[in-house]
Write a protein that holds these residues in place. Sequence first.
Motif, mmCIF file in Angstrom:
data_model
loop_
_atom_site.group_PDB
_atom_site.id
_atom_site.type_symbol
_atom_site.label_atom_id
_atom_site.label_comp_id
_atom_site.label_asym_id
_atom_site.label_seq_id
_atom_site.Cartn_x
_atom_site.Cartn_y
_atom_site.Cartn_z
ATOM 1 N N SER A 1 -6.878 -5.704 15.166
ATOM 2 C CA SER A 1 -8.151 -6.392 15.388
ATOM 3 C C SER A 1 -8.256 -7.709 14.616
ATOM 4 O O SER A 1 -9.260 -8.406 14.720
ATOM 5 N N LEU A 2 -7.223 -8.070 13.863
ATOM 6 C CA LEU A 2 -7.286 -9.220 12.955
ATOM 7 C C LEU A 2 -6.663 -10.482 13.534
ATOM 8 O O LEU A 2 -5.744 -10.414 14.352
ATOM 9 N N ASP A 3 -7.143 -11.609 13.033
ATOM 10 C CA ASP A 3 -6.549 -12.908 13.348
ATOM 11 C C ASP A 3 -5.880 -13.514 12.118
ATOM 12 O O ASP A 3 -4.875 -14.197 12.233
ATOM 13 N N TYR A 4 -6.479 -13.264 10.945
ATOM 14 C CA TYR A 4 -6.003 -13.866 9.698
ATOM 15 C C TYR A 4 -5.998 -12.832 8.574
ATOM 16 O O TYR A 4 -6.747 -11.866 8.610
ATOM 17 N N THR A 5 -5.179 -13.118 7.538
ATOM 18 C CA THR A 5 -5.288 -12.407 6.275
ATOM 19 C C THR A 5 -5.451 -13.444 5.172
ATOM 20 O O THR A 5 -5.016 -14.589 5.315
ATOM 21 N N MET A 6 -6.112 -13.027 4.093
ATOM 22 C CA MET A 6 -6.200 -13.879 2.912
ATOM 23 C C MET A 6 -6.028 -13.004 1.680
ATOM 24 O O MET A 6 -6.456 -11.852 1.667
ATOM 25 N N MET A 7 -5.351 -13.559 0.688
ATOM 26 C CA MET A 7 -5.101 -12.806 -0.545
ATOM 27 C C MET A 7 -4.887 -13.773 -1.690
ATOM 28 O O MET A 7 -4.560 -14.946 -1.469
ATOM 29 N N GLY A 8 -5.065 -13.260 -2.892
ATOM 30 C CA GLY A 8 -4.774 -14.042 -4.081
ATOM 31 C C GLY A 8 -3.296 -14.000 -4.409
ATOM 32 O O GLY A 8 -2.521 -13.228 -3.838
ATOM 33 N N ARG A 9 -2.909 -14.823 -5.360
ATOM 34 C CA ARG A 9 -1.503 -14.947 -5.756
ATOM 35 C C ARG A 9 -0.915 -13.617 -6.233
ATOM 36 O O ARG A 9 0.177 -13.228 -5.813
ATOM 37 N N LYS A 10 -1.627 -12.909 -7.090
ATOM 38 C CA LYS A 10 -1.087 -11.665 -7.633
ATOM 39 C C LYS A 10 -0.955 -10.595 -6.550
ATOM 40 O O LYS A 10 -0.004 -9.818 -6.547
ATOM 41 N N THR A 11 -1.901 -10.554 -5.632
ATOM 42 C CA THR A 11 -1.806 -9.609 -4.513
ATOM 43 C C THR A 11 -0.588 -9.936 -3.663
ATOM 44 O O THR A 11 0.183 -9.049 -3.289
ATOM 45 N N TYR A 12 -0.406 -11.217 -3.356
ATOM 46 C CA TYR A 12 0.763 -11.643 -2.574
ATOM 47 C C TYR A 12 2.055 -11.271 -3.300
ATOM 48 O O TYR A 12 2.972 -10.694 -2.703
ATOM 49 N N GLN A 13 2.142 -11.592 -4.581
ATOM 50 C CA GLN A 13 3.373 -11.319 -5.323
ATOM 51 C C GLN A 13 3.650 -9.816 -5.411
ATOM 52 O O GLN A 13 4.798 -9.391 -5.314
ATOM 53 N N GLY A 14 2.604 -9.019 -5.564
ATOM 54 C CA GLY A 14 2.782 -7.562 -5.586
ATOM 55 C C GLY A 14 3.264 -7.040 -4.245
ATOM 56 O O GLY A 14 4.163 -6.196 -4.184
ATOM 57 N N ALA A 15 2.684 -7.544 -3.161
ATOM 58 C CA ALA A 15 3.102 -7.116 -1.817
ATOM 59 C C ALA A 15 4.536 -7.556 -1.546
ATOM 60 O O ALA A 15 5.331 -6.786 -0.991
ATOM 61 N N GLN A 16 4.873 -8.771 -1.931
ATOM 62 C CA GLN A 16 6.236 -9.259 -1.706
ATOM 63 C C GLN A 16 7.240 -8.441 -2.509
ATOM 64 O O GLN A 16 8.321 -8.116 -2.007
ATOM 65 N N ALA A 17 6.900 -8.078 -3.727
ATOM 66 C CA ALA A 17 7.801 -7.253 -4.546
ATOM 67 C C ALA A 17 8.022 -5.895 -3.893
ATOM 68 O O ALA A 17 9.117 -5.342 -3.935
ATOM 69 N N GLU A 18 6.978 -5.374 -3.264
ATOM 70 C CA GLU A 18 7.040 -4.076 -2.598
ATOM 71 C C GLU A 18 7.784 -4.154 -1.257
ATOM 72 O O GLU A 18 8.560 -3.277 -0.917
ATOM 73 N N MET A 19 7.550 -5.216 -0.492
ATOM 74 C CA MET A 19 8.048 -5.321 0.886
ATOM 75 C C MET A 19 9.302 -6.183 1.044
ATOM 76 O O MET A 19 9.931 -6.158 2.091
ATOM 77 N N GLY A 20 9.600 -7.009 0.055
ATOM 78 C CA GLY A 20 10.749 -7.891 0.165
ATOM 79 C C GLY A 20 10.383 -9.226 0.776
ATOM 80 O O GLY A 20 9.217 -9.586 0.896
#
Length: 173
Positions: free
Chosen positions: A43-62
């Motif tokens: 149902s989404l068009d966009y996502t938004m997140m802060g730097r730490k959230t992004y870095q945590g997700a990237q560390a988890e997902m690659g």
Amino acid sequence: MARVVFYGAISLDGYLADQDHSLEWLTTNPGDNSDDYERFYQSLDYTMMGRKTYQGAQAEMGKVNFYPDTENFVFSHQRLDLIDGFELISGDPVRFVQNLPADKTIWVVGGAGLVKELLAAELIDEWWIQIVPILLGSGIPLFLTQERKQQFTLVETRQFGQFAELHLKKKSE
């Protein structure tokens, strides 16, 4: 202005992540909300997140685009090397959201600071909060101190394995 939604899990004591910014506590608890998440994500068009959230997700997902079907924005005043599919925004998140098209939906993935700013501007229209039965004791809270009281309407509660989900909407005046 776009519809703004928050969807995410917190510990029973209200934390998005532990004191080390880790989500290990979340991935080791038995929740079963994959069908609900997929429906939500579609149902989404966009996502938004802060730097730490992004870095945590990237560390988890690659280094793969973990939200390939949406336009994705990372808010930070620091320069970041982002993976493909993510755009750095250093401006005001409230103004950014206010300038999005009205027929679009944006997911506030996280960042307690982002949530606080959008909440203070009363821009978050809906909440899906999954509560995980664990006490972390400390960490990154979902809600930082607010200047004023806000009320919401409870739309629905659901159970997904060990997770309890609250679906809330901004209360109409």
